[in-house]
Design a protein around this motif. Structure first.
Motif, PDB file in Angstrom:
ATOM      1  N   ASP A 114      56.601  -2.106 -15.568  1.00 51.10           N
ATOM      2  CA  ASP A 114      57.123  -1.103 -14.628  1.00 51.10           C
ATOM      3  C   ASP A 114      57.135   0.293 -15.261  1.00 51.10           C
TER       4      ASP A 114
ATOM      5  N   GLU B  38      54.806  -4.885  -6.034  1.00 46.14           N
ATOM      6  CA  GLU B  38      55.627  -6.028  -6.383  1.00 46.14           C
ATOM      7  C   GLU B  38      54.696  -7.118  -6.913  1.00 46.14           C
ATOM      8  N   ALA B  39      55.106  -7.820  -7.953  1.00 42.74           N
ATOM      9  CA  ALA B  39      54.265  -8.884  -8.519  1.00 42.74           C
ATOM     10  C   ALA B  39      55.055 -10.178  -8.623  1.00 42.74           C
TER      11      ALA B  39
ATOM     12  N   THR C  85      54.066  -2.158 -11.836  1.00 45.65           N
ATOM     13  CA  THR C  85      54.885  -2.547 -10.686  1.00 45.65           C
ATOM     14  C   THR C  85      55.894  -1.423 -10.421  1.00 45.65           C
TER      15      THR C  85
ATOM     16  N   ILE D 200      49.885  -9.803  -6.412  1.00 43.29           N
ATOM     17  CA  ILE D 200      50.554  -8.510  -6.519  1.00 43.29           C
ATOM     18  C   ILE D 200      50.413  -7.884  -5.139  1.00 43.29           C
TER      19      ILE D 200
END
Lengths: 139, 79, 139, 79
Positions: C9, C51-52, C83, C122
Motif C-alpha cells: 500500500d 483492493e487485493a 493497493t 485485484i
C-alpha cells in the motif's frame, strides 16, 4: 514538446526519463533499458565503447520518433543514448513511451529500439581480454 | 571533385582517422565509393556501408558538392 | 532469487525495481509501468481504489512468473502491485524483466501484464465526480 | 454444510461485507453458487464470477470442506 532525444557521454538517468514521459493522460508506460552484458557469444566482455555521428544520429532518432507518433497514439516519447566507454551493467540506451493504453506503448517502444539499431549512426566496439571488435561490421 | 570525408566506427580505423581529404574524378556517391574502395580495400570486406550527405543517407546517384558534409557510415550497432 | 513479487500500500519505487532485475548477464530490460489516467471513456477520474485478495494474488502472480520463465529465457522478473487509494499520475503496477536479449524481455513483460489483468485477484474502483464503478464488473 | 465466504471488490458490496457465513445444502462449489445467487441475485448481473478455494480458482464440481478458505472472485481489474 512530446519528444525528447539526447545523446550524452554522462550516465543516463532512468527515473528522470520515466518522469518526463508520464502525463495525467497516460495509462501505460513502456521503458526499454539496454544494459552492457558481461559476455557475447560465450566470450567475456570487459567494456563497450560507443561512438556516434551525433547530428545525424539525432536526426535519424527524430525520424523514428515521428514515425512512432504516426503509427501509434503515443503521448510522449524519449530516446536517450550514451556514448563513450561503458562498463558491464551500465546503460547505453533508454527508450520510454507513454500512451493511454499499454498495447501502443509496448509496440511503439519495441519499434523504436528495433529501428534505432538499424538506422541510427551509432557504433559499438566490444572490448575483450584479447582484442576488440566493432559489432556487426563484418558479415 | 575534392571532398572531405568523415569516418566513424570501423571506417575510422580503415581510413586511418576521423576524416580524410579526397580528390576524385566524377561527383556522385558512386564515384566517391569507387575511389575509396580502391584506396581502402578493407571497406569491401564490411557487411555493407553507406555514405551520408548532410546527415542523410545518400543513394549511389546522389550528386555531391564541395560544400556537402560527407560521411562513411559502416554497419550501425547502437542500442 | 530470480523473481520478486510484492503487493504494497506504499508508493512503488521504480528505480529500485529496475536495479533489482539488472544482472551482469542482462542485455535488455523491459519495464511496464501502469499509471492512473485522469479520464476513462471521456469521463474525469478523480482517483482509483485498489483492493487485493493478497495471498491468492501473490500465488497467481507466482504462477505467471513461473510461466514466463518457462516460455522465455528470462533472467529476473519483478511484479510490484499497489493497493489502496491512488491519485492521477500514481503507479498501480510495475513489471520489470531482464533478459540477455531484448525480444524475450518485451514479450515476457507484455505476457505478464496481460495475464495479470486476466487472472490476478485485484480489483480497481474508479471514482468519478458523480459516483464510482468497479472496473469490468458488469458486461 | 457451513462455510465462511470471503468477498472482494463488487462482491463485497453485494454481500454487504468482507465475509458472510452460509449454511447450505450440498458440498460443491456449484451448490454454494446456487445458494449465493438465490440470496444475492445481483451476483448474476456480474460479467462473471469465480469461486476460489484455498487461494486457487475452483471448478463447479470442486468439493468444499469446512476447513477451506472460500472466496468469491468477481471480474478482476488489476494492473
Amino acid at each position: 514538446m512530446t519528444t525528447q532525444i539526447k545523446i550524452s557521454d554522462q550516465p543516463l538517468e532512468i527515473q528522470s526519463c520515466i518522469d518526463w514521459v508520464m502525463t495525467p493522460q497516460s495509462g501505460g508506460i513502456d521503458v526499454f533499458i539496454g544494459t552492457v552484458r558481461n559476455s557475447t557469444k560465450g566470450k567475456k566482455v570487459l567494456r563497450l565503447e560507443f561512438e556516434a555521428y551525433e547530428p545525424m544520429a539525432i536526426k535519424e532518432m527524430e525520424k523514428i520518433a515521428a514515425l512512432a507518433f504516426e503509427k501509434w497514439p503515443v503521448q510522449k516519447l524519449l530516446i536517450h543514448h550514451r556514448t563513450g566507454t561503458l562498463e558491464v551493467g551500465e546503460v547505453p540506451v533508454v527508450i520510454a513511451v507513454s500512451c493511454a493504453h499499454r498495447d501502443a506503448a509496448f509496440e511503439a517502444c519495441r519499434f523504436v529500439i528495433d529501428t534505432l539499431k538499424q538506422t541510427v549512426p551509432i557504433w559499438k566496439k566490444e572490448v575483450f581480454e584479447d582484442g576488440e571488435t566493432w559489432v556487426a561490421a563484418h558479415p | 571533385m575534392k571532398a572531405i570525408v568523415l569516418a566513424f566506427g570501423i571506417a575510422k580505423d580503415i581510413l586511418g582517422g576521423p576524416d580524410i581529404t579526397l580528390d576524385f574524378p566524377g561527383n556522385t556517391t558512386a564515384d566517391l565509393k569507387s575511389v575509396l574502395e580502391n584506396q581502402f580495400p578493407r571497406l569491401k570486406q564490411l557487411r555493407s556501408y553507406m555514405v551520408a550527405v548532410n546527415n542523410e543517407y545518400a543513394q549511389d546517384c546522389t550528386v555531391l558538392t564541395e560544400a556537402d558534409e560527407i560521411a562513411i557510415i559502416p554497419p550501425v550497432s547502437g542500442g
